[in-house]
Design a protein around this motif. Structure first.
Motif, PDB file in Angstrom:
ATOM      1  N   ALA A 194      36.769  43.866  53.107  1.00 26.15           N
ATOM      2  CA  ALA A 194      36.796  42.813  52.084  1.00 26.15           C
ATOM      3  C   ALA A 194      37.294  43.373  50.757  1.00 26.15           C
ATOM      4  O   ALA A 194      36.994  44.515  50.391  1.00 26.15           O
ATOM      5  N   HIS A 196      37.750  40.754  48.052  1.00 28.32           N
ATOM      6  CA  HIS A 196      37.476  39.684  47.093  1.00 28.32           C
ATOM      7  C   HIS A 196      36.140  39.011  47.423  1.00 28.32           C
ATOM      8  O   HIS A 196      35.701  38.994  48.577  1.00 28.32           O
ATOM      9  N   TRP A 197      35.526  38.448  46.391  1.00 27.88           N
ATOM     10  CA  TRP A 197      34.405  37.534  46.555  1.00 27.88           C
ATOM     11  C   TRP A 197      34.845  36.155  46.086  1.00 27.88           C
ATOM     12  O   TRP A 197      35.586  36.035  45.105  1.00 27.88           O
ATOM     13  N   ALA A 198      34.396  35.116  46.783  1.00 31.04           N
ATOM     14  CA  ALA A 198      34.763  33.744  46.428  1.00 31.04           C
ATOM     15  C   ALA A 198      33.627  33.086  45.654  1.00 31.04           C
ATOM     16  O   ALA A 198      32.466  33.160  46.059  1.00 31.04           O
ATOM     17  N   THR A 205      37.753  26.824  43.479  1.00 32.93           N
ATOM     18  CA  THR A 205      37.262  28.090  44.022  1.00 32.93           C
ATOM     19  C   THR A 205      38.073  29.240  43.441  1.00 32.93           C
ATOM     20  O   THR A 205      39.317  29.181  43.418  1.00 32.93           O
ATOM     21  N   ARG A 206      37.395  30.244  42.962  1.00 34.65           N
ATOM     22  CA  ARG A 206      38.060  31.432  42.435  1.00 34.65           C
ATOM     23  C   ARG A 206      37.743  32.625  43.309  1.00 34.65           C
ATOM     24  O   ARG A 206      36.579  32.905  43.605  1.00 34.65           O
ATOM     25  N   ARG A 207      38.785  33.297  43.733  1.00 36.42           N
ATOM     26  CA  ARG A 207      38.622  34.540  44.498  1.00 36.42           C
ATOM     27  C   ARG A 207      38.791  35.700  43.540  1.00 36.42           C
ATOM     28  O   ARG A 207      39.850  35.890  42.939  1.00 36.42           O
ATOM     29  N   VAL A 208      37.732  36.466  43.394  1.00 36.70           N
ATOM     30  CA  VAL A 208      37.698  37.542  42.400  1.00 36.70           C
ATOM     31  C   VAL A 208      37.802  38.883  43.120  1.00 36.70           C
ATOM     32  O   VAL A 208      37.032  39.175  44.046  1.00 36.70           O
ATOM     33  N   ARG A 209      38.763  39.697  42.693  1.00 35.02           N
ATOM     34  CA  ARG A 209      38.907  41.022  43.303  1.00 35.02           C
ATOM     35  C   ARG A 209      37.779  41.925  42.828  1.00 35.02           C
ATOM     36  O   ARG A 209      37.504  42.017  41.631  1.00 35.02           O
ATOM     37  N   GLU A 260      30.439  31.217  46.769  1.00 36.34           N
ATOM     38  CA  GLU A 260      30.870  30.177  47.703  1.00 36.34           C
ATOM     39  C   GLU A 260      29.717  29.737  48.598  1.00 36.34           C
ATOM     40  O   GLU A 260      29.000  30.564  49.167  1.00 36.34           O
TER      41      GLU A 260
END
Length: 294
Positions: A194, A196-198, A205-209, A260
């Protein structure tokens, strides 16, 4: 083939003797012996080497046994399907779930479930990887995730809220993040592979590295690392309730963002009807979740 004769064969292999099978089925030993002989005559092969006290499967018996067990189970399920108010179900129920959910939630409801269904056996496969339930012959899989595989039949049982958590020691050392942007300077405990966290931020929805020095394919391992102060972890409420209550872990809310949302799903193979034993298990699990998993 006569299902009663097949029952004698199956029970004899479980009990290790014809006498044991006769006791289990409520027969006199001679009747059990005649039924087994009739089955062997119909098949044209010897299924067991037997004496008055013990028996051993022949090669043909070993080959036939799984089919015989399946026929007994199918017959039981067929009766239950047309008599849903019958006393209980029987046979082998194969279930798969993640390590933490299986250990903390499924295992908690199994004693009462098995007590209510004394003729049922459960094979619980615990793994954090996604199992091909059709290939593995699994009756029901419990998954905690957004459901994406449309070839499967699924029932949503409950929500599975997640939050960021950390130990008090880690927060004292590294500080407490308050915004999504703060995560880039923190040690994040990640599932293997993995990056990213969503997060749900408003209506998008934001996917954060995120990065960190420790990753694992096991949620249990990430949970333990979080307890030991190695970083921030994204964990389910049901998994960490005791740790939060004792102060071993602390929720870390972020301004304007929530992890998420996931659901707890019961997933069935689509290639066959859902057997009564699987329906009963899922109903019992749903009641357990309604009680908060206690």
């Amino acid at each position: 083939m006569d299902i009663d004769s097949i029952s004698v064969f199956v029970e004899a292999t479980r009990a290790g003797s014809l006498a044991g099978a006769a006791r289990e089925l409520g027969l006199v030993p001679m009747a059990a012996s005649r039924r087994l002989a009739a089955l062997e005559g119909e098949l044209g092969v010897r299924l067991v080497h037997r004496t008055t006290r013990a028996l051993a499967l022949t090669a043909e018996g070993e080959a036939f046994l799984p089919y015989a067990e399946a026929m007994i189970e199918d017959a039981t399920n067929a009766r239950a399907a047309v008599r849903p108010s019958g006393p209980c179900v029987a046979g082998l129920l194969r279930v798969t779930a993640s390590e933490p959910f299986g250990r903390k939630v499924v295992s908690a409801m199994l004693p009462a479930f098995l007590a209510a269904n004394p003729d049922l056996r459960v094979d619980l496969l615990l793994t954090d990887t996604v199992v091909d339930i059709v290939a593995a012959g699994v009756d029901v899989a419990i998954r905690i995730a957004p459901l994406r595989d449309s070839s499967l039949v699924a029932r949503r049982l409950a929500d599975s809220p997640r939050h960021l958590y950390a130990s008090p020691a880690y927060l004292k050392f590294a500080g407490t993040p308050s915004r999504l942007a703060d995560l880039e300077r923190h040690q994040c405990l990640l599932l293997s592979g993995a990056t990213h966290w969503a997060f749900a931020a408003g209506d998008r929805t934001r996917r954060v590295r995120v990065t960190g020095r420790y990753a694992s394919n096991s949620i249990e391992a990430l949970h333990e690392a979080c307890l030991r102060g190695l970083g921030l972890a994204l964990l389910s409420e049901w998994n960490v309730a005791a740790d939060v209550a004792s102060g071993r872990l602390v929720p870390v809310p972020l301004e304007g963002a929530e992890p998420e949302a996931l659901g707890i799903w019961a997933v069935y193979p689509s290639a066959r009807l859902v057997p009564p034993k699987a329906r009963l298990f899922v109903e019992a699990l749903a009641r357990q979740l309604d009680r908060g998993g206690e």
